[in-house]
Design a protein around this motif. Sequence first.
Motif, short mmCIF file in Angstrom:
data_model
loop_
_atom_site.label_atom_id
_atom_site.label_comp_id
_atom_site.label_asym_id
_atom_site.label_seq_id
_atom_site.Cartn_x
_atom_site.Cartn_y
_atom_site.Cartn_z
N SER A 58 0.85 -1.19 0.00
CA SER A 58 0.00 0.00 0.00
C SER A 58 0.88 1.23 0.00
N ARG A 59 0.37 2.32 -0.56
CA ARG A 59 1.14 3.56 -0.56
C ARG A 59 0.86 4.42 0.67
N TRP A 60 -0.11 4.04 1.48
CA TRP A 60 -0.51 4.85 2.63
C TRP A 60 0.60 5.06 3.66
N PRO A 61 1.41 4.05 3.96
CA PRO A 61 2.50 4.31 4.91
C PRO A 61 3.43 5.43 4.43
N ASP A 62 3.70 5.45 3.15
CA ASP A 62 4.56 6.48 2.56
C ASP A 62 3.92 7.86 2.69
N ILE A 63 2.63 7.93 2.45
CA ILE A 63 1.91 9.21 2.54
C ILE A 63 1.87 9.69 3.99
N VAL A 64 1.55 8.80 4.91
CA VAL A 64 1.44 9.18 6.32
C VAL A 64 2.81 9.59 6.88
N ILE A 65 3.81 8.78 6.66
CA ILE A 65 5.15 9.10 7.19
C ILE A 65 5.71 10.33 6.49
N GLY A 66 5.46 10.49 5.21
CA GLY A 66 5.89 11.71 4.52
C GLY A 66 5.25 12.95 5.11
N SER A 67 3.99 12.86 5.49
CA SER A 67 3.31 13.99 6.14
C SER A 67 3.90 14.30 7.50
N ALA A 70 7.19 16.03 6.90
CA ALA A 70 6.96 17.43 6.51
C ALA A 70 6.63 18.30 7.71
N THR A 71 5.81 17.78 8.61
CA THR A 71 5.46 18.50 9.84
C THR A 71 6.70 18.71 10.71
N LEU A 72 7.52 17.70 10.81
CA LEU A 72 8.76 17.79 11.58
C LEU A 72 9.68 18.87 11.01
N ILE A 73 9.80 18.92 9.70
CA ILE A 73 10.65 19.92 9.05
C ILE A 73 10.10 21.32 9.28
N LEU A 74 8.80 21.49 9.17
CA LEU A 74 8.20 22.80 9.43
C LEU A 74 8.41 23.23 10.88
N ARG A 75 8.30 22.29 11.81
CA ARG A 75 8.55 22.58 13.22
C ARG A 75 10.00 23.02 13.43
N GLY A 76 10.93 22.32 12.79
CA GLY A 76 12.34 22.69 12.88
C GLY A 76 12.60 24.08 12.32
N ALA A 77 11.96 24.39 11.19
CA ALA A 77 12.11 25.72 10.59
C ALA A 77 11.58 26.79 11.54
N TYR A 78 10.46 26.53 12.16
CA TYR A 78 9.89 27.47 13.12
C TYR A 78 10.85 27.69 14.29
N LEU A 79 11.41 26.61 14.83
CA LEU A 79 12.35 26.72 15.94
C LEU A 79 13.58 27.53 15.56
N ILE A 80 14.08 27.31 14.37
CA ILE A 80 15.27 28.02 13.91
C ILE A 80 14.97 29.50 13.72
N ILE A 81 13.83 29.82 13.13
CA ILE A 81 13.47 31.23 12.91
C ILE A 81 13.28 31.94 14.24
N THR A 82 12.57 31.33 15.18
CA THR A 82 12.37 31.98 16.48
C THR A 82 13.69 32.11 17.24
N ASP A 83 14.56 31.13 17.13
CA ASP A 83 15.86 31.20 17.78
C ASP A 83 16.70 32.33 17.17
N ALA A 84 16.68 32.44 15.85
CA ALA A 84 17.44 33.50 15.19
C ALA A 84 16.90 34.88 15.54
N LYS A 85 15.57 35.01 15.61
CA LYS A 85 14.98 36.29 16.00
C LYS A 85 15.37 36.66 17.43
N LYS A 86 15.36 35.68 18.32
CA LYS A 86 15.73 35.93 19.71
C LYS A 86 17.21 36.35 19.79
N GLU A 87 18.05 35.69 19.03
CA GLU A 87 19.48 36.02 19.00
C GLU A 87 19.69 37.44 18.47
N LEU A 88 18.96 37.80 17.43
CA LEU A 88 19.06 39.15 16.87
C LEU A 88 18.59 40.19 17.87
N SER A 89 17.49 39.90 18.54
CA SER A 89 16.95 40.82 19.54
C SER A 89 17.94 41.01 20.70
#
Length: 109
Positions: A58-67, A70-89
């Motif tokens: 089935s392709r569903w495991p690929d779709i679910v794990i890929g999602s 993607a969520t993990l990567i977006l969370r990491g991007a958010y953490l990096i952006i907030t960390d960089a903003k805090k460092e700049l501040s």
Amino acid sequence: MIGFGFIALIANVICLVLIRKHNNGEVHMRASWIFSANDVIANMGVIAAGVLVMLLDSRWPDIVIGSVIATLILRGAYLIITDAKKELSNAELTSENNGCSGSKSKSCS
């Protein structure tokens, strides 16, 4: 897919070990730590998805794990952006406290 996942996992674990000592250092090193940790998790997800796709035919495991990845990567991007903003501040506050507000001299940068 599984084979490349294992190769990438080994490479990313090596990178993670190399930068482990610097994960609380400057913002770019903290970002590298987040990238590498996310890559290790994503590699394990790719391997798991590959195995589940083969077992379940089935392709569903690929779709679910890929999602999830993607969520993990977006969370990491958010953490990096907030960390960089805090460092700049913090850097701006430090320069203001040192009397460098509005100054373009090299000693204030």
